[in-house]
Design a protein around this motif. Structure first.
Motif, PDB file in Angstrom:
ATOM      1  N   UNK A   1       0.797  -1.230   0.000  1.00 52.07           N
ATOM      2  CA  UNK A   1       0.000   0.000   0.000  1.00 52.07           C
ATOM      3  C   UNK A   1       0.831   1.282   0.000  1.00 52.07           C
ATOM      4  N   UNK A   2       2.163   1.153  -0.034  1.00 51.07           N
ATOM      5  CA  UNK A   2       2.984   2.367   0.055  1.00 51.07           C
ATOM      6  C   UNK A   2       3.893   2.561  -1.146  1.00 51.07           C
ATOM      7  N   UNK A   3       3.429   2.133  -2.322  1.00 47.74           N
ATOM      8  CA  UNK A   3       4.295   2.211  -3.516  1.00 47.74           C
ATOM      9  C   UNK A   3       3.719   3.196  -4.541  1.00 47.74           C
ATOM     10  N   UNK A   4       4.613   3.784  -5.334  1.00 48.16           N
ATOM     11  CA  UNK A   4       4.174   4.689  -6.404  1.00 48.16           C
ATOM     12  C   UNK A   4       5.105   4.486  -7.594  1.00 48.16           C
ATOM     13  N   UNK A   5       4.560   4.659  -8.796  1.00 45.40           N
ATOM     14  CA  UNK A   5       5.361   4.474 -10.021  1.00 45.40           C
ATOM     15  C   UNK A   5       5.687   5.838 -10.632  1.00 45.40           C
ATOM     16  N   UNK A   6       6.932   5.972 -11.079  1.00 37.95           N
ATOM     17  CA  UNK A   6       7.390   7.219 -11.709  1.00 37.95           C
ATOM     18  C   UNK A   6       8.034   6.884 -13.049  1.00 37.95           C
TER      19      UNK A   6
END
Ligand SMILES: Cc1cc2nc3c(=O)[nH]c(=O)nc-3n(C[C@H](O)[C@H](O)[C@H](O)COP(=O)(O)OP(=O)(O)OC[C@H]3O[C@@H](n4cnc5c(N)ncnc54)[C@H](O)[C@@H]3O)c2cc1C
Length: 431
Positions: A203-208
């Motif tokens: 729940x603490x991931x983000x894609x860049x």
């Protein structure tokens, strides 16, 4: 940030041109404009590619090939016209793949640029991101990489340690990614990073998206025993990324990541990749094996014929299975998770085919001469055969996904359910 999930099923809508007419047009253009592939060139994985200048020249040549396909209307068949594609169907893409068998094609651009990266951009990119990058990719101007695996491990993708911290309209990334194939000659990467350590890992991931020449990205090449320097490790030190280069929602990167892995597992049956028949670089895998048996003087041997039959069977079954799974997912009759079945089959088939090639060669498979024709380097390929069961997520992980998410068997025990990722025990290399 607004994201719009574009469904590959859109590619099944009514095409303006029939597949037969398209096929005839593609065949004529290919015969007129593309060179026959050199069967001895660049077959096999992670081989010593020779001097860097030669590798860069191959990359440039493939960018030119991609541009040629684009200019002729044969790039991005399943991508909508507003992003530079042709808005056709997967059947048109399969026809193009068939017709290109035995011809040169932009191999280095297919994976990971078209699958999974284009797939992820199509599903989660904003309109601005898609308009900026998809046409540039189709023209061969941008080659994309995937920054998923880390030195602490690649199978447990959600345990990423690379961290992104918000600073106004920007994010600051620190960490390291590894096993990135060809990062040293690529332009952009999709990067999975941790943006929240106080929630469970998924729940603490983000894609860049990152331009590889951005300040703070150091690309180190890893030299393999084979001499190949294709693999890279990247060190990210205070890399600043504008929020407009975020893909998907903050802390919702697992949603993007799940789809990312789906596109990766389906790469050889993706609507976005152009892979000539057999999926090898320029020719069918069975044709290659036939040439190995011939050059090893084993063509009349009944055991060789059995082995060739087995290879043909694997090729046919793999293609049929991939197509069936592709259709099943497109028509929603099976879940996206079934992509793991195709991934497992492609890993096992590739490994066995490599082993068959080595069986033909006997002693010359271990020590060859440059005059040995197709026999050359079969020993190196044999040593590297396990690669097909590792790259793109291991076959063990594919088996886990099939048992848990396709067959509904009990989930494997994990020690980190419900724990804030910060509190999950980690080994020393991860801290
Ligand atoms: C040719 C090639 C190209 C690659 N390209 C890229 C790339 O471009 N970008 C990128 O990010 N990565 C890339 N990779 C890395 C690849 O994704 C990882 O190697 C892979 O996901 C496995 O991670 P690992 O090597 O860290 O092994 P680990 O995750 O440490 O696993 C080690 C072993 O344990 C097994 N294992 C782990 N967990 C489980 C479990 N829960 N159940 C059963 N078995 C388990 C694994 O199957 C494996 O056999 C590439 C790898 C190869 C070989």
């Amino acid at each position: 940030m607004s994201t719009q999930q574009v469904d590959v099923r859109a590619a099944e809508s009514d095409p303006a041109e029939s597949v037969d007419s398209f096929r005839a047009r593609a065949r004529a253009w290919i015969q007129e404009n593309l060179e026959r592939a050199d069967p001895a060139a660049h077959i096999g994985v992670l081989r010593d590619e020779g001097a860097d200048e030669d590798e860069l020249a191959h990359v440039e040549h493939e960018r030119t090939l991609q541009r040629k396909l684009f200019d002729a209307g044969f790039a991005g068949l399943c991508i909508p016209p507003e992003y530079g594609g042709q808005g056709l169907t997967t059947a048109h893409q399969r026809a193009l793949n068939d017709e290109m068998t035995g011809y040169e094609y932009p191999a280095r651009l297919q994976s990971p640029t078209f699958a999974p990266c284009v797939g992820v951009l199509m599903d989660f990119g904003t309109e601005e991101q898609k308009l900026e990058h998809i046409p540039a990719i189709l023209r061969g101007e941008e080659i994309w990489m995937q920054f998923l695996s880390e030195p602490s491990g690649g199978s447990d993708v959600a345990a990423a340690l690379t961290t992104a911290v918000r600073d106004g309209d920007e994010w600051v990334l620190n960490g390291s990614k590894i096993w990135t194939t060809g990062a040293w000659w690529s332009d952009w990467a999709l990067c999975l990073a941790r943006t929240n350590w106080d929630v469970p890992k998924h729940r603490g991931l983000t894609v860049f998206m990152l331009p590889l020449k951005a300040p703070g990205i150091e690309v180190h090449r890893i030299e393999m025993l084979s001499g190949s320097r294709e693999f890279c490790q990247e060190y990210l030190t205070d890399v600043r990324v504008p929020d407009t280069d975020r893909v998907g929602q903050v802390d919702d990167g697992w949603k993007v990541g799940t789809r990312w892995m789906f596109h990766e597992r389906m790469a050889s049956n993706s609507p976005y990749t152009t892979l000539p028949g057999g999926g090898s670089r320029g020719g069918s895998r069975v044709t290659e094996l036939f040439e190995v048996a011939r050059d090893a003087g084993r063509l009349d041997d009944p055991i060789s014929r059995d082995l060739l039959g087995e290879a043909k069977m694997l090729d046919v079954v793999k293609a049929a299975l991939g197509e069936r799974i592709g259709h099943g997912i497109a028509s929603r009759s099976i879940s996206d998770q079934s992509a793991s079945i195709a991934r497992l089959m492609s890993g096992l088939a590739a490994t066995r085919m490599t082993s068959i090639g080595y069986e033909f060669t006997q002693a010359s498979g271990a020590a060859w001469d440059s005059a040995d024709g197709a026999v050359v380097e079969r020993g190196t390929d044999y040593l590297m055969q396990q690669v097909s069961c590792i790259a793109g997520g291991t076959t063990e992980m594919a088996r886990n996904a099939i048992s848990e998410r396709v067959l509904g068997m009990p989930r494997e025990h994990t020690h980190d359910v419900g724990l804030a990722f910060r509190d999950v025990p980690k080994n020393r290399s991860a801290t």
